[in-house]
Every structure is written in C-alpha cells, then in structure tokens.
Design an enzyme around this catalytic site. Structure first.
Site, PDB file in Angstrom:
ATOM      1  N   ASP A  83     -17.418   9.248   4.328  1.00  0.00           N
ATOM      2  CA  ASP A  83     -17.674   8.615   5.631  1.00  0.00           C
ATOM      3  C   ASP A  83     -19.165   8.724   5.920  1.00  0.00           C
ATOM      4  O   ASP A  83     -19.784   9.765   5.689  1.00  0.00           O
ATOM      5  CB  ASP A  83     -16.864   9.340   6.706  1.00  0.00           C
ATOM      6  CG  ASP A  83     -17.185   8.835   8.117  1.00  0.00           C
ATOM      7  OD1 ASP A  83     -16.986   9.598   9.078  1.00  0.00           O
ATOM      8  OD2 ASP A  83     -17.642   7.688   8.241  1.00  0.00           O
TER       9      ASP A  83
ATOM     10  N   ILE B 244     -13.490   8.012   8.742  1.00  0.00           N
ATOM     11  CA  ILE B 244     -12.915   7.082   7.752  1.00  0.00           C
ATOM     12  C   ILE B 244     -14.001   6.722   6.742  1.00  0.00           C
ATOM     13  O   ILE B 244     -15.125   6.352   7.120  1.00  0.00           O
ATOM     14  CB  ILE B 244     -12.392   5.805   8.451  1.00  0.00           C
ATOM     15  CG1 ILE B 244     -11.252   6.177   9.401  1.00  0.00           C
ATOM     16  CG2 ILE B 244     -11.934   4.764   7.442  1.00  0.00           C
ATOM     17  CD1 ILE B 244     -10.859   5.064  10.346  1.00  0.00           C
TER      18      ILE B 244
ATOM     19  N   ASP C 167     -16.311   4.727   4.049  1.00  0.00           N
ATOM     20  CA  ASP C 167     -16.841   3.374   4.213  1.00  0.00           C
ATOM     21  C   ASP C 167     -17.774   3.017   3.046  1.00  0.00           C
ATOM     22  O   ASP C 167     -18.064   3.864   2.184  1.00  0.00           O
ATOM     23  CB  ASP C 167     -17.578   3.246   5.549  1.00  0.00           C
ATOM     24  CG  ASP C 167     -18.483   4.441   5.819  1.00  0.00           C
ATOM     25  OD1 ASP C 167     -18.319   5.102   6.860  1.00  0.00           O
ATOM     26  OD2 ASP C 167     -19.329   4.738   4.949  1.00  0.00           O
TER      27      ASP C 167
ATOM     28  N   ASN D 123       0.225 -10.904  -3.485  1.00  0.00           N
ATOM     29  CA  ASN D 123       1.669 -11.067  -3.288  1.00  0.00           C
ATOM     30  C   ASN D 123       2.039 -11.314  -1.837  1.00  0.00           C
ATOM     31  O   ASN D 123       3.001 -12.022  -1.539  1.00  0.00           O
ATOM     32  CB  ASN D 123       2.399  -9.810  -3.792  1.00  0.00           C
ATOM     33  CG  ASN D 123       3.908  -9.915  -3.605  1.00  0.00           C
ATOM     34  OD1 ASN D 123       4.565 -10.721  -4.259  1.00  0.00           O
ATOM     35  ND2 ASN D 123       4.447  -9.147  -2.652  1.00  0.00           N
TER      36      ASN D 123
ATOM     37  N   ASP E  93       5.574 -11.944   2.271  1.00  0.00           N
ATOM     38  CA  ASP E  93       5.271 -12.397   0.905  1.00  0.00           C
ATOM     39  C   ASP E  93       4.842 -13.854   0.903  1.00  0.00           C
ATOM     40  O   ASP E  93       5.484 -14.705   1.545  1.00  0.00           O
ATOM     41  CB  ASP E  93       6.507 -12.238   0.001  1.00  0.00           C
ATOM     42  CG  ASP E  93       6.668 -10.809  -0.480  1.00  0.00           C
ATOM     43  OD1 ASP E  93       6.592  -9.899   0.365  1.00  0.00           O
ATOM     44  OD2 ASP E  93       6.839 -10.594  -1.696  1.00  0.00           O
TER      45      ASP E  93
ATOM     46  N   ASP F  50      -2.718  -6.263  -7.262  1.00  0.00           N
ATOM     47  CA  ASP F  50      -1.607  -5.548  -6.634  1.00  0.00           C
ATOM     48  C   ASP F  50      -0.268  -6.229  -6.951  1.00  0.00           C
ATOM     49  O   ASP F  50      -0.155  -7.453  -6.902  1.00  0.00           O
ATOM     50  CB  ASP F  50      -1.847  -5.575  -5.106  1.00  0.00           C
ATOM     51  CG  ASP F  50      -0.955  -4.622  -4.349  1.00  0.00           C
ATOM     52  OD1 ASP F  50      -1.013  -3.412  -4.623  1.00  0.00           O
ATOM     53  OD2 ASP F  50      -0.204  -5.092  -3.473  1.00  0.00           O
TER      54      ASP F  50
ATOM     55  N   GLU G 164      -1.344  -4.265 -11.713  1.00  0.00           N
ATOM     56  CA  GLU G 164      -0.473  -3.174 -11.305  1.00  0.00           C
ATOM     57  C   GLU G 164       0.942  -3.636 -11.594  1.00  0.00           C
ATOM     58  O   GLU G 164       1.426  -4.594 -10.970  1.00  0.00           O
ATOM     59  CB  GLU G 164      -0.598  -2.833  -9.817  1.00  0.00           C
ATOM     60  CG  GLU G 164       0.295  -1.637  -9.446  1.00  0.00           C
ATOM     61  CD  GLU G 164       0.727  -1.601  -8.000  1.00  0.00           C
ATOM     62  OE1 GLU G 164       0.820  -2.661  -7.368  1.00  0.00           O
ATOM     63  OE2 GLU G 164       0.987  -0.495  -7.495  1.00  0.00           O
TER      64      GLU G 164
ATOM     65  N   HIS H 150      -3.279   6.158  -5.893  1.00  0.00           N
ATOM     66  CA  HIS H 150      -3.101   6.435  -4.460  1.00  0.00           C
ATOM     67  C   HIS H 150      -1.655   6.330  -4.003  1.00  0.00           C
ATOM     68  O   HIS H 150      -1.361   6.424  -2.804  1.00  0.00           O
ATOM     69  CB  HIS H 150      -3.967   5.458  -3.666  1.00  0.00           C
ATOM     70  CG  HIS H 150      -3.562   4.053  -3.893  1.00  0.00           C
ATOM     71  ND1 HIS H 150      -3.744   3.401  -5.101  1.00  0.00           N
ATOM     72  CD2 HIS H 150      -2.947   3.166  -3.107  1.00  0.00           C
ATOM     73  CE1 HIS H 150      -3.262   2.187  -5.031  1.00  0.00           C
ATOM     74  NE2 HIS H 150      -2.773   2.011  -3.819  1.00  0.00           N
TER      75      HIS H 150
HETATM   76  O1  TEU Z   1       2.079  -0.516  -4.736  1.00  0.00           O
HETATM   77  C1  TEU Z   1       3.244  -1.151  -5.240  1.00  0.00           C
HETATM   78  C2  TEU Z   1       4.334  -0.167  -5.454  1.00  0.00           C
HETATM   79  O2  TEU Z   1       5.467  -0.560  -5.590  1.00  0.00           O
HETATM   80  C3  TEU Z   1       4.014   1.286  -5.608  1.00  0.00           C
HETATM   81  O3  TEU Z   1       2.912   1.522  -4.860  1.00  0.00           O
HETATM   82  C4  TEU Z   1       5.087   2.199  -5.078  1.00  0.00           C
HETATM   83  O4  TEU Z   1       6.272   1.898  -5.712  1.00  0.00           O
HETATM   84  C5  TEU Z   1       5.305   2.098  -3.581  1.00  0.00           C
HETATM   85  O5  TEU Z   1       4.211   1.585  -2.942  1.00  0.00           O
HETATM   86  C6  TEU Z   1       5.602   3.502  -3.066  1.00  0.00           C
HETATM   87  O6  TEU Z   1       5.934   3.410  -1.715  1.00  0.00           O
HETATM   88  C7  TEU Z   1       1.072  -1.413  -4.303  1.00  0.00           C
HETATM   89  C8  TEU Z   1      -0.050  -0.583  -3.707  1.00  0.00           C
HETATM   90  O7  TEU Z   1      -0.621   0.249  -4.718  1.00  0.00           O
HETATM   91  C9  TEU Z   1       0.523   0.214  -2.575  1.00  0.00           C
HETATM   92  O8  TEU Z   1      -0.447   1.120  -2.042  1.00  0.00           O
HETATM   93  C10 TEU Z   1       0.983  -0.750  -1.499  1.00  0.00           C
HETATM   94  O9  TEU Z   1       1.630  -0.028  -0.462  1.00  0.00           O
HETATM   95  C11 TEU Z   1       1.973  -1.777  -2.082  1.00  0.00           C
HETATM   96  O10 TEU Z   1       1.582  -2.314  -3.330  1.00  0.00           O
HETATM   97  C12 TEU Z   1       2.056  -2.980  -1.153  1.00  0.00           C
HETATM   98  O11 TEU Z   1       0.841  -3.693  -1.241  1.00  0.00           O
HETATM   99 CA    CA Z   2     -16.772   5.568   8.421  1.00  0.00          CA
END
Ligand code: TEU
Ligand code: CA
Length: 524
Positions: free
Chosen positions: A22, A28, A30, A103, A171, A201, A264, A325
């Site tokens: 941050d 947060i 940035d 998506n 979607d 994603d 992903e 994440h």
């Molecule tokens: O995640 C897709 C996803 O299916 C995995 O992250 C996981 O199975 C699920 O999110 C767990 O709750 C992507 C992104 O990485 C994630 O941070 C988003 O929440 C999700 O897509 C929607 O965009």
């Molecule tokens: Ca910040």
C-alpha cells in the site's frame, strides 16, 4: 531445441495487488506500491509479474467482477500509473501479465445494465437469460460455485440470468460473436499498452450447454462438501466449443508477437491437454494445478510428474504451480521444512514455474477472525473450507514495522508478523535465500531451463530425477519424509541443498545421506 520464448525460460511471480504494497495508507495495496517493489521482484530472480485484477470493480469478488475492462480502479491507481509501472518493469527486464476475466462481468458493468434493461435491448443476448421453469423456479439445476442456485431472478424483465459465481458476476454469453469482438478489443487495449500476456480467468467455463440441460448428480458427493459439488459440471464446463475461443485469443496475442496466453483451468490432466490446441494453437500455458492439493508424498508426486510429462502434446510446454490466491498456502499445507523441499521441486521441474507472492518467504495462511472475513466464498458458505482470505493476507516486508511495512493504515486483512523479507534478507539459511539461490541456479543451468527430465523415481520417501541438456546433467533428490534416507547417486558435486552446509560437497558414487526435509541438486 528451438530457441525458447521468454515465458519458457522465465519464472512468473503472481502479485495479488490488494495485498502486496500500500502506498497511500488506505490499507489496500496499489499500483504505486507494486511499482516501488519491482526491484525486489527483479532481484529475487523472477522474469514476469502476473497481477490479479486491477480494473474498476464493486469488489464483490475482489476485482473478479469487472465493471470496466479498459481502465484501472481508482483504489489501485490510474491508467497513467499502470503505464508507468509497465515502463519500469520493462526497464528492469520484467514482463507484465494481466488477469483477463472474460467469463463474467460485474452486474454493474454498463453492458449488463443495458442487457437487463429490457428483453429487446441489443445487449440482451450478451448474457445468459432464461425463462423460469414451469413451476416458476430456476430454469435448471445449475449451482453457483459460491453456493446456491446459479440463476438469479430479475423481476423487471421476468427472467433469470446465469452466474457461475456470485449474482454480482453475471456470465457473458460467449456464443454471441458481439461478446467475442468486444472482448478481443479488451485484449488489444492492453496489448497496445505493452502488456506481455494474460492469465485468463476460468477459461474452461466460457461455454455452457446451449440446451441448458440439468447437470447430473455427483455420485461421489459427501455431505459437508460445498453445495456445488452435489453436481457434476457436465454441461457447465469444458465444452468443445471453447477451443475455437482459445484459438482466437491466441491469434490476437500472436498478432503482437511474443505474448503469453495462460489459462486458469481446473481439469484433470487428460482434459487439460486439449487447451494447448490440436495444432499447438491454443493456450501457451494451461495452468497445471496438480501440486495445489496433491497428497504430499514422493510416490504421488513422482507419478504426477511422469503422467503429466507423458500426456503433454508434442511441443507443448509444461508448467507448475505451488499456490495462488484461491488455495491454502504451501507452507500451511506441508509445513515449513517441506515448503523448502517444495521450492526445490517447483524450481527444478521441467517447465515454467509460477511463484505465488509470499511463498518465497514461507508465508503461511493468515489467521482470520470471524469478524475479519472478507471473502464472499466464506461468507456465503461459512465453515465449509471455501474461504480464501487466509492465502490473501498482506505481504510481510519488515516485521519490526507496523503491519510488517505493508501499510501505514488499517490493513484490509490482518498482517502476520511471523516472518518478513527484511530479516530473511541477510540470513543465508532463510527461505528467501533458498528461493534466490534456486533462481540463480536455474538461470545459470540450461539443464533446468530447457533440459529433459528423466529417471523420475520414488524410493520410499525420496523422490529423485535428473535434468539433462547437452553435456550438463543434474541429479535432484528430495526427501519428503521425516527420517534421514540414503540415496543412490552417481559421483558429482552438490550445487545446491536446502541445508546450505552441503553446497560444494563432493558426492562419491554410491549412497549419500539425505536428512528429513532435505533436498539437494548435484551436478553429476
Ligand atoms: O477462480 C475460479 C475457481 O473456480 C477457483 O478459484 C476456485 O474453485 C473457487 O474460486 C474457490 O471458491 C477464479 C479466480 O481465481 C477466483 O479468485 C474468482 O473468485 C473466480 O474465478 C471467479 O472469477
Ligand atoms: Ca492503497
């Protein structure tokens, strides 16, 4: 071997922007903060940064609900600040990858606001609207990955819309070519600004069954599992039509030359391979997530490496991931000692590694109190193990400073102070030192970057394999066990070990001891 591309030689470092640095005291992370830490990422030895979403968003899913695909959320900064970051990164020799979220958009995106305004709005078909079932309920049994039905009722137009995730994430309809054209324009907007590629994603979810058939029940469902595990995703994932979209995205990136397309994709290896494209014209790197929740044993990992390498189409480039994440951190999954073994595994396997920020200092999942929970995945399904806040806690820069130097303000998630970059910086036995040594070793040994992998063997708790390129041959041995083990080796010299005292040790042909949780790389 043909000249490797930068993303084949290099190492990717994932930055969760909200939690990296941050700069203005709002708690947060940035862009200015990230920019100030680029030297750190470069000095670590990474070659590219992948930044999770930084676009305007109501932050219902912390940026994965995009309200404008071609701008920067003021919370993170501005487009000029982003362009400055790209210039700085490129000056340091770092590539910059963005997170592309095609998506679904935010329900606050103008496209969706138009689409929902009336049944005959030109953008109605940009999203997936459907009449209710005869009983007035949702059109079918599809479930959201965030819990509950995947259909949200819209009183104004008397129809439901589909959302694979939150109701705030409608979607998009990827069967609509206007959507494809608009999204192609988004890719080009960022490519024109010097972006070196994208992590896409939920690439495997883009197309849904056009007959909206009910998904079948999952026979393996166990009570207590998340709700969406009740069904198989037969009609809501991995549809054959998705591959023409992947090819189109790849073609756009190829227009700009030397850009990388990462997907992903949470699918079993046999299904994952299709995303490279039948003619190698698909994604460059369909993410290989197998290590994220693998049983942590030599035998399991050996089998995984062999099967994956065997399944790869010709010319397909492998990749490996230890964390991201959305999943518990490796150090919390396997413990501190085995996290060191995992680092050696990640950075000596064949293919491009992706390092999740903080794993290089052995960060563990944060302790999140109930009143500190921010992730909708946890808020909507509490106590089901779906929460992702623990792996998203702020980077720990200097534990003697407030909030470990992440922010002068109140951090959006609690900051742990169990370790930090600053104190590991000068400690040759630290995890940070191990990552730096591994990245130097990788950069200085063609066998690790473009070599073959052979003799992948699990013997008890010890996994061994060799990496070879021309006259260079490296022997890697990893002890997944809690006991010392003897390892069969050819003669050579230890060039790296997790316990620094062995560096330079001459290894005679025969058996060599490997302590519990020890890994070595020997030049043989
Ligand atoms: O995640 C897709 C996803 O299916 C995995 O992250 C996981 O199975 C699920 O999110 C767990 O709750 C992507 C992104 O990485 C994630 O941070 C988003 O929440 C999700 O897509 C929607 O965009
Ligand atoms: Ca910040």
């Amino acid at each position: 071997m043909p000249e490797l591309k930068w993303w084949q030689r290099g190492v990717i470092y994932q930055i969760y922007p909200r939690s990296f640095q941050d700069s203005n005291g709002d708690g947060i992370g940035d862009l200015v903060g990230i920019d100030a830490r680029l030297e750190y990422v470069s000095a670590l030895g990474a070659d590219a940064v992948w930044i999770s979403p930084i676009y305007p968003s109501p932050m219902a899913d912390f940026g994965y609900d995009v309200a404008d695909y071609c701008d920067i959320d003021p919370m993170f900064g501005s487009l000029p600040e982003f362009e400055q970051l790209v210039i700085h990164a490129h000056h340091l020799g770092l590539k910059v990858l963005l997170d592309f979220v095609p998506n679904h958009s935010s329900n606050r995106h103008p496209w969706f606001e138009e689409s929902r305004s009336s049944r005959d709005n030109p953008k109605r078909d940009w999203y997936l609207w459907h009449d209710p079932a005869p009983d007035g309920g949702p059109p079918n049994n599809w479930l959201s990955r965030m819990g509950g039905s995947a259909w949200e009722w819209d009183e104004h137009t008397g129809q439901y819309y589909y959302h694979a995730f939150l109701p705030e994430q409608p979607d998009l309809n990827w069967r609509n070519h206007d959507v494809r054209r608009a999204m192609d324009g988004v890719l080009r907007f960022w490519l024109d600004r010097g972006v070196d590629g994208f992590r896409v994603d939920v690439l495997w979810l883009l197309i849904k069954d056009d007959q909206f058939r009910d998904n079948p029940l999952n026979p393996a469902y166990q009570p207590g599992e998340p709700e969406h595990h009740r069904l198989l995703q037969t009609y809501t994932e991995d549809q054959p039509e998705v591959h023409e979209i992947v090819r189109s995205m790849r073609a756009t990136l190829d227009d700009y030359g030397d850009r990388v397309l990462i997907g992903e994709i949470y699918l079993p290896v046999t299904q994952l391979m299709k995303y490279y494209g039948a003619a190698g014209d698909g994604a460059d790197m369909p993410f290989n997530f197998q290590l994220l929740n693998a049983r942590w044993s030599a035998a399991t990992i050996a089998g995984m490496i062999r099967d994956y390498d065997r399944a790869l189409p010709e010319h397909a480039w492998p990749n490996w991931v230890l964390g991201n994440h959305d999943n518990p951190r490796i150090a919390s999954r396997v413990g501190a000692a085995q996290a060191r073994v995992a680092a050696v595994l990640l950075l000596t396997l064949r293919g491009t590694p992706t390092i999740y920020y903080g794993d290089e200092i052995g960060m563990t999942d944060g302790d999140i109190e109930r009143d500190q929970v921010r992730d909708p995945a946890e808020l909507r399904q509490p106590g089901m193990g779906q929460g992702r806040d623990p792996e998203r806690t702020p980077m720990q820069w200097e534990r003697s400073l407030p909030n470990a130097g992440f922010t002068d303000g109140k951090p959006w998630l609690p900051v742990a102070t169990n370790s930090s970059v600053r104190e590991q910086d000068g400690d040759t036995s630290s995890m940070l030192s191990l990552y730096r040594r591994l990245l130097i070793l990788r950069r200085s040994h063609a066998a690790l970057v473009q070599g073959t992998i052979a003799n992948v063997v699990a013997n008890g708790d010890v996994l061994t394999y060799e990496r070879r390129y021309r006259d260079q041959s490296l022997f890697i041995a990893l002890n997944f066990g809690v006991e010392c083990a003897m390892v069969q080796s050819r003669s050579g010299v230890v060039v790296l070990s997790t316990s620094t005292r062995r560096d330079g040790e001459v290894v005679a042909a025969g058996t060599i001891p490997l302590a519990a949780g020890e890994a070595i790389v020997a030049s043989v």
